[in-house]
Design an enzyme around this catalytic site. Structure first.
Site, PDB file in Angstrom:
ATOM      1  N   HIS A 140       0.479  -5.817   9.493  1.00 35.06           N
ATOM      2  CA  HIS A 140      -0.812  -6.512   9.531  1.00 35.06           C
ATOM      3  C   HIS A 140      -1.807  -5.809   8.599  1.00 35.06           C
ATOM      4  CE1 HIS A 140      -4.025  -8.854  11.661  1.00 35.06           C
ATOM      5  NE2 HIS A 140      -4.769  -7.814  11.291  1.00 35.06           N
ATOM      6  N   GLU A 141      -1.937  -4.489   8.767  1.00 37.50           N
ATOM      7  CA  GLU A 141      -2.882  -3.742   7.917  1.00 37.50           C
ATOM      8  C   GLU A 141      -2.440  -3.774   6.453  1.00 37.50           C
ATOM      9  OE1 GLU A 141      -5.532  -3.228   9.330  1.00 37.50           O
ATOM     10  OE2 GLU A 141      -4.927  -3.154  11.429  1.00 37.50           O
TER      11      GLU A 141
ATOM     12  N   HIS B 283      -3.936  -6.783   4.871  1.00 36.36           N
ATOM     13  CA  HIS B 283      -5.324  -6.509   4.454  1.00 36.36           C
ATOM     14  C   HIS B 283      -5.336  -5.675   3.173  1.00 36.36           C
ATOM     15  CE1 HIS B 283      -7.494  -8.178   7.832  1.00 36.36           C
ATOM     16  NE2 HIS B 283      -6.879  -7.423   8.734  1.00 36.36           N
TER      17      HIS B 283
ATOM     18  N   GLU C  46      -8.451 -11.985   7.134  1.00 33.17           N
ATOM     19  CA  GLU C  46      -7.502 -12.143   8.250  1.00 33.17           C
ATOM     20  C   GLU C  46      -6.357 -13.077   7.835  1.00 33.17           C
ATOM     21  OE1 GLU C  46      -6.762 -10.511  12.056  1.00 33.17           O
ATOM     22  OE2 GLU C  46      -8.302 -10.050  10.560  1.00 33.17           O
TER      23      GLU C  46
END
Lengths: 505, 505
Positions: B268-269, B272, B298
């Site tokens: 997830h990170e 980003h 997001e």
């Protein structure tokens, strides 16, 4: 709000930006991936530009004038801390306005260019490659020294020294160094002879696992009094002490084949860190609440590293702890053998590898050469010859190449002139402080032999750390020890440690 | 130098101070010893004060007016990037001057006080303790929303949303959420029934040594395209992505009994981070060179985490790699079993634990409640009742206490209103982007099944990352996918993943 109160608020804000830069500097050396370097350079440049703008803001000059006028009318009742703080504020302001910004920029560019070239020139031992760059650096440093000298009514070289350590000038340093040179001429051959008569040092077998070394270093540092709720110990290529008083960042490097580089390095940085941690919180972020300068700082790191950690008392406590970590024959871990390993005297070319007895010779050489460079009495092109001649005169050895001569240190190639004396002033001050501690705290050695540095730390917190930047270097020495710096306490220390036949001890 | 060029230099300087703050923020969460907290708060406050001063400097207003006039006369030839950059500069300037500084300070104080009380109130599940503090926070957020709304000619709640994600308003979001609510009412019981008919997920045995997890996470992240010469992966209590485009800092936490929290968290990170790393370098440090907002951000994290990493294709590649690290029965590591473990549907009270099917219900609830709070249509004291009623309506469950109800999230208690929609807008956008990618890059799933995300990354770099902040959210969706956000691509994705009987696949 008085003009002085406004100044305190301004300087607190400036210091806070400086704190941000300090943490970013640590991160750049310890954490930052290589891709971040260019942006980090910009970040630090912008912060330092903001600090310069804030320091030289027109309202700053007005507040300084108003506060000085108010305080002049208030002499008998004046708080000496506030008075010193105001003087330091004025000094900081004048330092910032003394140099035209195009000179500051030109120096910054010339220093960066020269430092980059120096890295290659040192590896290749090729002074001629660095020479034209160093000529630019010296020329611009001379320009800056003249401008600062005019501002502060000081000789140009003194003005450069003042930027690193106020309260001591070349004229104070020269006789101290001259006396030491005479001492060394006699002491060095005697120390070598005594060492030759004593037994050879037996190396510890190792290996010294890096993780074990690192954990041990942190325990020793904490046992010396550094609070790790307000500090970190990390790894970096070049060990240093950074951060801020409530968030100190010290670093070390580790070598699996050797344990003393890290232990003594961490204890050295711990000395710096304890100074920062012990600064007066009532004056936090004020010029008067900072450390008193680089020589004072070095006195604190060397008090811990040289006076404490290389003493028989401390080594007698450290030995069994090292044995418990690294094993092998317990007889190797006696204070006698550790002392032989950690206090070996040798005439070497490299400053950072020198023992405390010969280290000042390396500094005296640089002090004289850089003074001559700034005065224009020595041309950059003549530096290698002057270096080698000086080295021969001081230690009786001539560097076989410039890599082991005038190319060895980064300082000049990065534009730092006037810094070198701090190392030896610090070593001498540490001995003078230790002598005063022994007088005031008679049980200090007994405590060190138990690994307990708290009596020593209590004294330096009161006499040095807690005074912040209230006093310049020699006044600080007077306040703490009753006299300005002289070389004799250091010579007495060296005499006891190196010139006393072990069989007589 | 034109007024626009001067503005670019000003904003670059402001952004550079922001970069310093970003690294200091990372350090505070990852490295800083506890003693540094108070000083760090001051450092960040001073930097943000400097940013505010630099943004609102009188010369800024003059340059903005001059540059706008120059660009108006230049419409046909205008560079759209420069035009957008100037508009964003004006927007940034207005945001800074819109709020009186006493309101900014009062909000900062009220938010801090409320957040501190909330931590205890959540643990004790005692809304009444937090209620008066939240009333202050909401009152001040409303004041700010009105001031911003007047400045930008927006409804107050839209002005708050705009601070997190420009280019989409509540009126755009409401129908999308309403449609999803209807979809969910039908889909959720069907998904549960299908899941019940399928086999139960078999847990991996573990243990999952933390060091092994951490090294694996970094390898998976690097394999997804994150360049670790320009990034770091560290540990922190609350995982996040920080730093700057050339020096990205992502964090995770690790649990020896479970491996998917860290793997999916790091991926997830990584989403980003890839966005930041892919921003247009030609506009670095300019408003138009930043990411387009929190919903867009997001969309990138969820594209990697939900669309890629929880897909059968990627899991079929990941399974053998996990087996090699953690061992046990190879049959547990099939895409089918990993899919059951990672895509389990359940009606739960806690947003951050929710599966992608029910997650939007948590967001829809918060969106409606915060809109009503800002509009003054809902009193803070009535929040627990309204929350529980909304939860019952959306998911058919009623929280047994406020800890699992309106006290669960920090956002409101820290003053953040208008942020929550970003989560679901991002999840929906990710599905819409993935559908467009499958059309444009037919072999994307085949590549994912080989662990190769480069075809996907090439597309998002061109269509999303490389556009920086040129477009607001819905315009970015139009440019990348041909239409503004709608819920149908997300529903189609969920239908394929959760509403298709496994036996029929």
């Amino acid at each position: 709000m008085s003009a002085y109160d406004r100044l305190c608020a301004r300087f607190a804000r400036i210091a806070t930006v400086g704190e941000a830069a300090a943490i970013l500097g640590w991160d750049a050396s310890v954490m930052m991936p290589p891709g971040g370097a260019a942006a980090r350079g910009d970040q630090l440049a912008v912060l330092s530009g903001l600090i310069h703008e804030m320091t030289t803001a027109p309202a700053m000059a007005e507040d300084l004038a108003d506060a000085e006028q108010a305080m002049t009318g208030d002499v008998p009742a004046a708080d000496p801390w506030a008075a010193a703080n105001l003087q330091l504020m004025r000094h900081r302001y004048l330092q910032s306005v003394a140099l035209p910004s195009d000179l500051v920029e030109a120096r910054s560019r010339a220093n960066s260019a020269c430092e980059a070239v120096w890295r290659g020139a040192r590896l290749a031992s090729d002074f001629s490659a660095a020479c034209p760059y160093l000529e630019d650096v010296v020329r611009l440093a001379r320009e800056a020294s003249v401008a600062l000298g005019e501002t502060f009514a000081m000789a140009p070289y003194d003005a450069l020294m003042d930027g690193f350590q106020r309260g001591i000038r070349a004229a104070d340093v020269e006789p101290v160094f001259t006396e030491y040179e005479a001492f060394l001429e006699d002491a060095l051959p005697r120390a070598e002879a005594i060492q030759a008569r004593g037994g050879a040092a037996k190396p510890l077998p190792g290996p010294f696992p890096v993780g074990v070394q690192e954990a041990l270093c942190q325990r020793l540092s904490a046992a010396a009094g550094l609070d790790y709720n307000r500090a970190r110990l990390d790894r970096s290529a070049h060990p240093f002490s950074g951060g801020i008083p409530t968030d100190i960042r010290i670093t070390s490097r580790y070598n699996e084949n050797e344990c003393f580089q890290s232990i003594m390095g961490v204890m050295h940085e711990t000395g710096h860190a304890l100074y920062e941690a012990g600064l007066p919180t009532a004056y936090a972020r004020q010029p008067v609440g900072e450390a008193s300068g680089m020589a004072a700082h070095e006195s604190q790191s060397l008090l811990i590293e040289l006076q404490v950690c290389r003493s028989d008392a401390y080594l007698s406590w450290l030995g069994p702890r090292l044995h418990a970590e690294f094993g092998g024959d317990a007889a190797l871990y006696t204070a006698v053998n550790l002392g032989r390993l950690l206090r070996h005297v040798e005439r070497g070319f490299i400053r950072v590898e020198a023992n405390e007895l010969t280290y000042p010779a390396h500094v005296i050489l640089r002090f004289r050469l850089e003074r001559a460079l700034i005065a224009g009495d020595l041309m950059v092109a003549d530096l290698p010859g002057a270096w080698n001649e000086g080295m021969q005169g001081l230690l009786g050895i001539t560097p076989p190449d410039d890599r082991r001569g005038c190319l060895q240190d980064i300082h000049w190639y990065d534009g730092a002139f006037g810094y070198f004396p701090s190392y030896t002033l610090g070593a001498m001050a540490a001995a003078q402080l230790m002598a005063a501690i022994r007088t005031d705290v008679p049980d200090v050695d007994a405590a060190m032999a138990e690994g307990d540095l708290s009596p020593l730390l209590g004294w330096v917190r009161r006499e040095v750390h807690g005074r912040g930047n209230l006093l310049g270097f020699n006044d600080l020495m007077r306040a703490a020890t009753g006299k300005p710096l002289d070389a004799r306490a250091f010579e007495a220390h060296l005499t006891a440690r190196y010139l006393t036949d072990p069989s007589a001890r």
